[in-house]
Scaffold this motif. Structure first.
Motif, PDB file in Angstrom:
ATOM      1  N   ILE A 380       0.844  -1.208   0.000  1.00  0.00           N
ATOM      2  CA  ILE A 380       0.000   0.000   0.000  1.00  0.00           C
ATOM      3  C   ILE A 380       0.875   1.251   0.000  1.00  0.00           C
ATOM      4  CG2 ILE A 380      -1.659   1.317   1.362  1.00  0.00           C
ATOM      5  CD1 ILE A 380      -2.860  -1.335   2.282  1.00  0.00           C
ATOM      6  N   LEU A 381       1.912   1.249   0.817  1.00  0.00           N
ATOM      7  CA  LEU A 381       2.826   2.398   0.854  1.00  0.00           C
ATOM      8  C   LEU A 381       3.517   2.582  -0.489  1.00  0.00           C
ATOM      9  CD1 LEU A 381       4.318   4.650   2.340  1.00  0.00           C
ATOM     10  CD2 LEU A 381       5.954   2.931   3.159  1.00  0.00           C
ATOM     11  N   ALA A 382       3.871   1.491  -1.167  1.00  0.00           N
ATOM     12  CA  ALA A 382       4.537   1.592  -2.472  1.00  0.00           C
ATOM     13  C   ALA A 382       3.678   2.354  -3.469  1.00  0.00           C
ATOM     14  CB  ALA A 382       4.858   0.193  -2.997  1.00  0.00           C
ATOM     15  N   TYR A 383       2.359   2.152  -3.420  1.00  0.00           N
ATOM     16  CA  TYR A 383       1.466   2.876  -4.328  1.00  0.00           C
ATOM     17  C   TYR A 383       1.405   4.363  -3.971  1.00  0.00           C
ATOM     18  CZ  TYR A 383      -0.320  -1.042  -7.025  1.00  0.00           C
ATOM     19  OH  TYR A 383      -0.436  -2.090  -7.921  1.00  0.00           O
ATOM     20  N   PHE A 384       1.426   4.670  -2.692  1.00  0.00           N
ATOM     21  CA  PHE A 384       1.403   6.085  -2.311  1.00  0.00           C
ATOM     22  C   PHE A 384       2.711   6.779  -2.695  1.00  0.00           C
ATOM     23  CE2 PHE A 384       2.037   9.573   0.739  1.00  0.00           C
ATOM     24  CZ  PHE A 384       0.909  10.326   0.432  1.00  0.00           C
ATOM     25  N   VAL A 385       3.796   6.044  -2.746  1.00  0.00           N
ATOM     26  CA  VAL A 385       5.077   6.631  -3.158  1.00  0.00           C
ATOM     27  C   VAL A 385       4.974   7.187  -4.576  1.00  0.00           C
ATOM     28  CG1 VAL A 385       7.487   6.078  -3.683  1.00  0.00           C
ATOM     29  CG2 VAL A 385       6.464   5.251  -1.573  1.00  0.00           C
ATOM     30  N   VAL A 386       4.148   6.577  -5.413  1.00  0.00           N
ATOM     31  CA  VAL A 386       3.940   7.092  -6.771  1.00  0.00           C
ATOM     32  C   VAL A 386       3.342   8.493  -6.713  1.00  0.00           C
ATOM     33  CG1 VAL A 386       2.785   6.689  -8.983  1.00  0.00           C
ATOM     34  CG2 VAL A 386       3.662   4.752  -7.654  1.00  0.00           C
ATOM     35  N   VAL A 387       2.465   8.738  -5.754  1.00  0.00           N
ATOM     36  CA  VAL A 387       1.888  10.078  -5.583  1.00  0.00           C
ATOM     37  C   VAL A 387       2.988  11.081  -5.243  1.00  0.00           C
ATOM     38  CG1 VAL A 387       0.263  11.465  -4.243  1.00  0.00           C
ATOM     39  CG2 VAL A 387      -0.327   9.116  -4.874  1.00  0.00           C
ATOM     40  N   ILE A 388       3.886  10.693  -4.338  1.00  0.00           N
ATOM     41  CA  ILE A 388       5.006  11.581  -3.986  1.00  0.00           C
ATOM     42  C   ILE A 388       5.854  11.878  -5.220  1.00  0.00           C
ATOM     43  CG2 ILE A 388       7.082  11.807  -2.572  1.00  0.00           C
ATOM     44  CD1 ILE A 388       5.804  10.001  -0.514  1.00  0.00           C
ATOM     45  N   HIS A 389       6.150  10.831  -5.988  1.00  0.00           N
ATOM     46  CA  HIS A 389       6.956  11.002  -7.200  1.00  0.00           C
ATOM     47  C   HIS A 389       6.244  11.880  -8.215  1.00  0.00           C
ATOM     48  CE1 HIS A 389       9.721  10.016 -10.444  1.00  0.00           C
ATOM     49  NE2 HIS A 389       8.673   9.691 -11.196  1.00  0.00           N
TER      50      HIS A 389
END
Length: 432
Positions: A380-389
């Motif tokens: 789940i955190l990995a998907y949110f990292v895309v938002v940060i990127h």
């Protein structure tokens, strides 16, 4: 007819006789020592005023003293007279930063509130050098503009934060510490010196914050709130470090999430909440934006979560976290055409708002699972990292998306690593 005196002495006296003039008997002491004619101006004569020396007048003498003054005195020869004198600077209102408080008509001194309402605890002296003036200038002309994302944030970073720094030392020190990190990234030749100043300002800012947290009142609540935000930004600005993946650590919890949650508590306390650009869009059915590519990937992740955590007590916590990830994507990704309901296209929310909202909405169980390196929480955190990127292109988040995703890859088992293939493709991170 009067006879003239033919003697040489008489002729000399006639040529060199002194012109009569009014003697200055009440002149100041300085003029008398310098054998100058004093204009007797009060409180300072012109000579002393022009030479910036303290003008001193003799105290009034009694009649008996005046009588003694009329008695002839033996004069000293010019060769034995001393012409030396002492210069003294006259106090000026511009010489001191702090002036004496004004006096009331009744003779009592008027007391005013101190300029810095949050005083420094004993043993914490704020010391600034010339380099700190440069840091302050750098923050106002460069750093603050890297934090601006909309009109509201423009006023906040360029005006509200600096003004709060003038009143509260904790804000000023943390503001300068952030400027130190920004300057060190912009000028490699000054990195060593910037790090020294950063250590001083950041450590003192943290100590001041710790000192006032137990006594948050109306007068300092906003300063504490701004200080908490600056501490969170400093944690990001320091850049990726080994074993620290911002949201979790290799050997235990990290303080950054706790700091953000602390900001949330203080925000609620002083009612510093931000409303999204278009709250009506939050109530739209999911099918409205089904054409967005990220929705298909998140739907697959949701099915995986329901299967993997079907018997897990944290299933609802994970599903709630996924809903918030989807909301973050909706705020970050947008197209330029009206949707099926005829509403105008939504503008992306500021990155700081999206990051802050996602972190503070997560339940405690999710963070505990993340610290234990549970597979579902890591994916789940990995998907949110895309938002940060996707959202943040500033120097603050530089290197973090790749670093966090690499950490997630490391702690996932091989059979689960394919679940983060889509995030890795979005960030263009190769499998290692």
């Amino acid at each position: 007819m009067v006879e003239s005196d033919p003697s040489p002495d008489a002729a000399t006296n006639a040529v060199f006789s002194r012109r009569s003039h009014r003697k200055s008997r009440n002149g100041c002491k300085i003029c008398k020592k310098r054998h100058l004619k004093c204009d007797e101006a009060k409180p300072e004569c012109s000579n002393c005023l022009n030479h910036s020396v303290q003008c001193i007048y003799a105290s009034p003498v009694s009649s008996s003293q005046k009588a003694d003054a009329t008695t002839p005195r033996r004069t000293k020869s010019k060769s034995s007279e001393k012409t030396s004198f002492t210069l003294q600077f006259v106090d000026s209102e511009y010489q001191h930063v702090w002036s004496m408080p004004p006096t009331n008509p009744d003779g009592t001194q008027e007391t005013k509130a101190p300029v810095i309402p949050l005083s420094l605890p004993p043993g914490m002296d704020s010391q600034f050098c010339l380099e700190d003036f440069e840091l302050q200038h750098y923050f106002l002309t460069s750093t603050c503009f890297t934090l601006i994302e909309d009109e509201a944030s423009h006023k906040f970073w360029s005006s509200v934060v600096p003004r709060m720094g003038y009143r509260f030392p904790l804000v000023h020190h943390l503001m300068l510490s952030l400027a130190c990190l920004h300057m060190s990234r912009s000028d490699e030749h000054r990195q060593s010196n910037c790090i020294l100043r950063f250590d001083y300002h950041y450590s003192l800012g943290l100590r001041l914050m710790s000192a006032c947290l137990p006594e948050v009142i109306a007068d300092n609540s906003e300063a504490v709130w701004i200080g908490s935000i600056l501490i969170c930004l400093v944690a990001m600005a320091r850049g990726p470090r080994e074993g620290n993946f911002l949201f979790f650590g290799s050997e235990g919890p990290v303080e950054w999430v706790s700091l953000l949650q602390g900001v949330n508590v203080i925000s609620n306390m002083i009612q510093k909440r931000r409303i999204p650009n278009d709250p009506e869009r939050d109530s739209l059915p999911i099918s409205v934006r089904e054409h967005y590519a990220y929705r298909e990937s998140i739907c697959r992740l949701k099915r995986f979560t329901q299967e993997r955590a079907s018997s897990d007590s944290l299933l609802q916590t994970y599903l709630f976290a996924l809903d918030n990830v989807l909301q973050a994507f909706d705020w970050a990704f947008y197209d330029d055409t009206p949707d099926q309901h005829g509403l105008p296209p939504a503008k992306p929310e500021p990155f700081g708002f999206v990051l802050f909202t996602w972190v503070t909405r997560m339940e405690r169980g999710f963070w505990d699972a993340l610290q234990r390196k549970e597979a579902v929480s890591l994916v789940i955190l990995a998907y949110f990292v895309v938002v940060i990127h996707r959202m943040s292109k500033s120097w603050l988040s530089h290197g973090w998306p790749e670093h966090i995703l690499q950490g997630i890859w490391t702690f996932l088992e091989k059979k689960d690593r394919e679940l983060i293939q889509w995030p890795m493709d979005q960030i263009q991170l190769c499998n290692t």
